[in-house]
Design a protein around this motif. Structure first.
Motif, PDB file in Angstrom:
ATOM      1  N   VAL A 167       0.866  -1.177   0.000  1.00 32.96           N
ATOM      2  CA  VAL A 167       0.000   0.000   0.000  1.00 32.96           C
ATOM      3  C   VAL A 167       0.903   1.227   0.000  1.00 32.96           C
ATOM      4  CG1 VAL A 167      -1.799   1.285   1.208  1.00 32.96           C
ATOM      5  CG2 VAL A 167      -1.834  -1.227   1.198  1.00 32.96           C
ATOM      6  N   THR A 168       1.082   1.798  -1.173  1.00 33.74           N
ATOM      7  CA  THR A 168       1.994   2.929  -1.352  1.00 33.74           C
ATOM      8  C   THR A 168       1.270   4.270  -1.415  1.00 33.74           C
ATOM      9  OG1 THR A 168       1.919   2.643  -3.749  1.00 33.74           O
ATOM     10  CG2 THR A 168       3.667   1.480  -2.557  1.00 33.74           C
ATOM     11  N   SER A 169      -0.053   4.240  -1.532  1.00 31.43           N
ATOM     12  CA  SER A 169      -0.827   5.466  -1.658  1.00 31.43           C
ATOM     13  C   SER A 169      -0.927   6.188  -0.319  1.00 31.43           C
ATOM     14  CB  SER A 169      -2.240   5.154  -2.166  1.00 31.43           C
ATOM     15  OG  SER A 169      -3.080   6.284  -2.037  1.00 31.43           O
ATOM     16  N   ASP A 170      -0.390   7.405  -0.255  1.00 32.95           N
ATOM     17  CA  ASP A 170      -0.503   8.195   0.964  1.00 32.95           C
ATOM     18  C   ASP A 170      -1.953   8.574   1.238  1.00 32.95           C
ATOM     19  OD1 ASP A 170       2.223   8.115   1.420  1.00 32.95           O
ATOM     20  OD2 ASP A 170       2.600  10.016   0.400  1.00 32.95           O
ATOM     21  N   ARG A 171      -2.733   8.812   0.184  1.00 31.13           N
ATOM     22  CA  ARG A 171      -4.127   9.197   0.370  1.00 31.13           C
ATOM     23  C   ARG A 171      -4.913   8.068   1.030  1.00 31.13           C
ATOM     24  NH1 ARG A 171      -7.576  10.339  -3.718  1.00 31.13           N
ATOM     25  NH2 ARG A 171      -8.674  11.811  -2.376  1.00 31.13           N
ATOM     26  N   VAL A 172      -4.708   6.845   0.579  1.00 28.41           N
ATOM     27  CA  VAL A 172      -5.403   5.701   1.178  1.00 28.41           C
ATOM     28  C   VAL A 172      -4.948   5.497   2.616  1.00 28.41           C
ATOM     29  CG1 VAL A 172      -5.674   3.182   1.090  1.00 28.41           C
ATOM     30  CG2 VAL A 172      -5.856   4.542  -1.011  1.00 28.41           C
ATOM     31  N   ALA A 173      -3.645   5.552   2.856  1.00 29.83           N
ATOM     32  CA  ALA A 173      -3.120   5.369   4.210  1.00 29.83           C
ATOM     33  C   ALA A 173      -3.651   6.450   5.147  1.00 29.83           C
ATOM     34  CB  ALA A 173      -1.597   5.392   4.186  1.00 29.83           C
ATOM     35  N   ASP A 174      -3.666   7.695   4.689  1.00 24.66           N
ATOM     36  CA  ASP A 174      -4.154   8.786   5.521  1.00 24.66           C
ATOM     37  C   ASP A 174      -5.647   8.623   5.827  1.00 24.66           C
ATOM     38  OD1 ASP A 174      -1.637   9.891   5.537  1.00 24.66           O
ATOM     39  OD2 ASP A 174      -2.100  11.451   4.054  1.00 24.66           O
ATOM     40  N   ALA A 175      -6.421   8.205   4.827  1.00 27.77           N
ATOM     41  CA  ALA A 175      -7.865   8.010   5.034  1.00 27.77           C
ATOM     42  C   ALA A 175      -8.120   6.935   6.079  1.00 27.77           C
ATOM     43  CB  ALA A 175      -8.539   7.645   3.718  1.00 27.77           C
ATOM     44  N   MET A 176      -7.375   5.829   5.993  1.00 30.47           N
ATOM     45  CA  MET A 176      -7.577   4.746   6.946  1.00 30.47           C
ATOM     46  C   MET A 176      -7.018   5.087   8.321  1.00 30.47           C
ATOM     47  SD  MET A 176      -7.289   1.329   4.573  1.00 30.47           S
ATOM     48  CE  MET A 176      -7.664   0.257   5.959  1.00 30.47           C
ATOM     49  N   ASN A 177      -6.088   6.034   8.377  1.00 32.18           N
ATOM     50  CA  ASN A 177      -5.562   6.501   9.651  1.00 32.18           C
ATOM     51  C   ASN A 177      -6.473   7.559  10.279  1.00 32.18           C
ATOM     52  OD1 ASN A 177      -3.606   6.460  11.722  1.00 32.18           O
ATOM     53  ND2 ASN A 177      -2.576   8.257  10.881  1.00 32.18           N
ATOM     54  N   THR A 178      -7.454   8.021   9.521  1.00 30.47           N
ATOM     55  CA  THR A 178      -8.380   9.050   9.989  1.00 30.47           C
ATOM     56  C   THR A 178      -9.677   8.450  10.523  1.00 30.47           C
ATOM     57  OG1 THR A 178      -7.518  10.691   8.424  1.00 30.47           O
ATOM     58  CG2 THR A 178      -9.741  11.066   9.271  1.00 30.47           C
ATOM     59  N   VAL A 179     -10.208   7.448   9.833  1.00 30.54           N
ATOM     60  CA  VAL A 179     -11.528   6.902  10.182  1.00 30.54           C
ATOM     61  C   VAL A 179     -11.413   5.933  11.363  1.00 30.54           C
ATOM     62  CG1 VAL A 179     -13.491   5.551   9.363  1.00 30.54           C
ATOM     63  CG2 VAL A 179     -12.375   7.200   7.831  1.00 30.54           C
ATOM     64  N   PRO A 180     -12.187   6.132  12.427  1.00 33.24           N
ATOM     65  CA  PRO A 180     -12.117   5.265  13.609  1.00 33.24           C
ATOM     66  C   PRO A 180     -12.824   3.928  13.372  1.00 33.24           C
ATOM     67  CG  PRO A 180     -13.787   6.953  13.942  1.00 33.24           C
ATOM     68  CD  PRO A 180     -13.128   7.258  12.619  1.00 33.24           C
ATOM     69  N   ARG A 181     -12.068   2.949  12.951  1.00 38.85           N
ATOM     70  CA  ARG A 181     -12.611   1.620  12.618  1.00 38.85           C
ATOM     71  C   ARG A 181     -13.381   1.005  13.798  1.00 38.85           C
ATOM     72  NH1 ARG A 181     -11.145  -2.579   8.755  1.00 38.85           N
ATOM     73  NH2 ARG A 181     -11.035  -4.654   9.687  1.00 38.85           N
ATOM     74  N   GLU A 182     -12.964   1.321  15.011  1.00 42.15           N
ATOM     75  CA  GLU A 182     -13.617   0.734  16.189  1.00 42.15           C
ATOM     76  C   GLU A 182     -15.077   1.156  16.332  1.00 42.15           C
ATOM     77  OE1 GLU A 182     -11.983   4.688  17.601  1.00 42.15           O
ATOM     78  OE2 GLU A 182     -11.263   3.065  16.296  1.00 42.15           O
ATOM     79  N   GLU A 183     -15.459   2.272  15.711  1.00 43.74           N
ATOM     80  CA  GLU A 183     -16.839   2.737  15.805  1.00 43.74           C
ATOM     81  C   GLU A 183     -17.805   1.899  14.973  1.00 43.74           C
ATOM     82  OE1 GLU A 183     -18.023   5.107  17.737  1.00 43.74           O
ATOM     83  OE2 GLU A 183     -16.082   5.715  18.548  1.00 43.74           O
ATOM     84  N   PHE A 184     -17.279   1.096  14.073  1.00 45.11           N
ATOM     85  CA  PHE A 184     -18.120   0.367  13.123  1.00 45.11           C
ATOM     86  C   PHE A 184     -18.271  -1.114  13.450  1.00 45.11           C
ATOM     87  CE2 PHE A 184     -16.485   4.122  11.054  1.00 45.11           C
ATOM     88  CZ  PHE A 184     -17.577   4.613  10.342  1.00 45.11           C
TER      89      PHE A 184
END
Length: 217
Positions: free
Chosen positions: A22-39
């Motif tokens: 996973v080399t995309s900074d946009r994808v990494a940043d998005a997944m580092n932003t969204v709180p997965r635990e809430e879902f």
């Protein structure tokens, strides 16, 4: 003891996404932003960032982070894109896509799941994501066409209705087959479609999506 979810998110990016192409900074940043635990259900919050598929409802899973991230990377979502997200469950994938795209239409098949996803996404202020109820294989033509269509779960074939809702130049990303399946991007140019098989991926099947019409390459 309170879980340090922000630290767990960053660890997910550094130890699961980055070492797995996973080399995309946009994808990494998005997944580092969204709180997965809430879902996820409350009893799964402590394992929300493990690299495995998490069952969140009958027939619905959060796909393991490294596979989900690679799917998004292959979809090449742009800031101006309108996205259709199919079988969203509680809405995690739609929230991440909302960080990448201009707008996301998230489709689910039951009122209960639509209500749950809408509640979480509203609470997290994911204002560019709209959750709608509908038959998964029919998509949501009313709000199309879409630059990107993402399917949550492995399917045997792609319903023609979803392909018809791709915009010219659009991409549909899904996993076709199981044990393992193959992550596949389908591109539309005019009335023509072509596919690119990008990597092997073992993700849970999406049993509802049994297309009456199948698209053959």
């Amino acid at each position: 003891m309170t879980e340090n979810f922000a630290e767990a998110r960053l660890s997910m990016v550094l130890s699961q996404l980055r070492p797995n192409n996973v080399t995309s900074d946009r994808v990494a940043d998005a997944m580092n932003t969204v709180p997965r635990e809430e879902f996820v259900p409350k009893d799964l919050r402590g394992v929300a960032y493990m690299d495995e598929d998490l069952a969140i409802a009958e027939g619905r899973y959060l796909i393991e982070p490294r596979v989900f991230a690679r799917l998004l990377q292959e979809a090449r979502v742009e800031e101006s894109d309108v996205v259709l997200d199919v079988a969203v469950g509680t809405g995690y994938s739609s929230a991440v896509l909302g960080e990448l795209a201009q707008a996301v239409v998230a489709i689910e098949s039951t009122a209960g799941m639509v209500e749950k996803a809408s509640e979480i996404l509203t609470r997290l202020e994911a204002d560019n994501v709209a959750v709608v109820e509908g038959n998964l294989q029919d998509g949501n033509a009313k709000q199309g066409p879409y630059n990107v269509i993402h399917v949550n779960g492995a399917i045997p074939a792609v319903p023609q209705a979803l392909l018809d809702q791709l915009a010219d130049g659009g991409r549909l990303i899904c996993v076709i087959g199981t044990n393992p399946g193959v992550a596949t991007v389908i591109y539309r140019k005019g009335d023509r479609f072509h596919d690119e098989q990008v990597f092997d991926a073992a993700v849970p099947a999406l049993p509802e999506l049994r297309p009456a019409e199948e698209f053959s390459f």
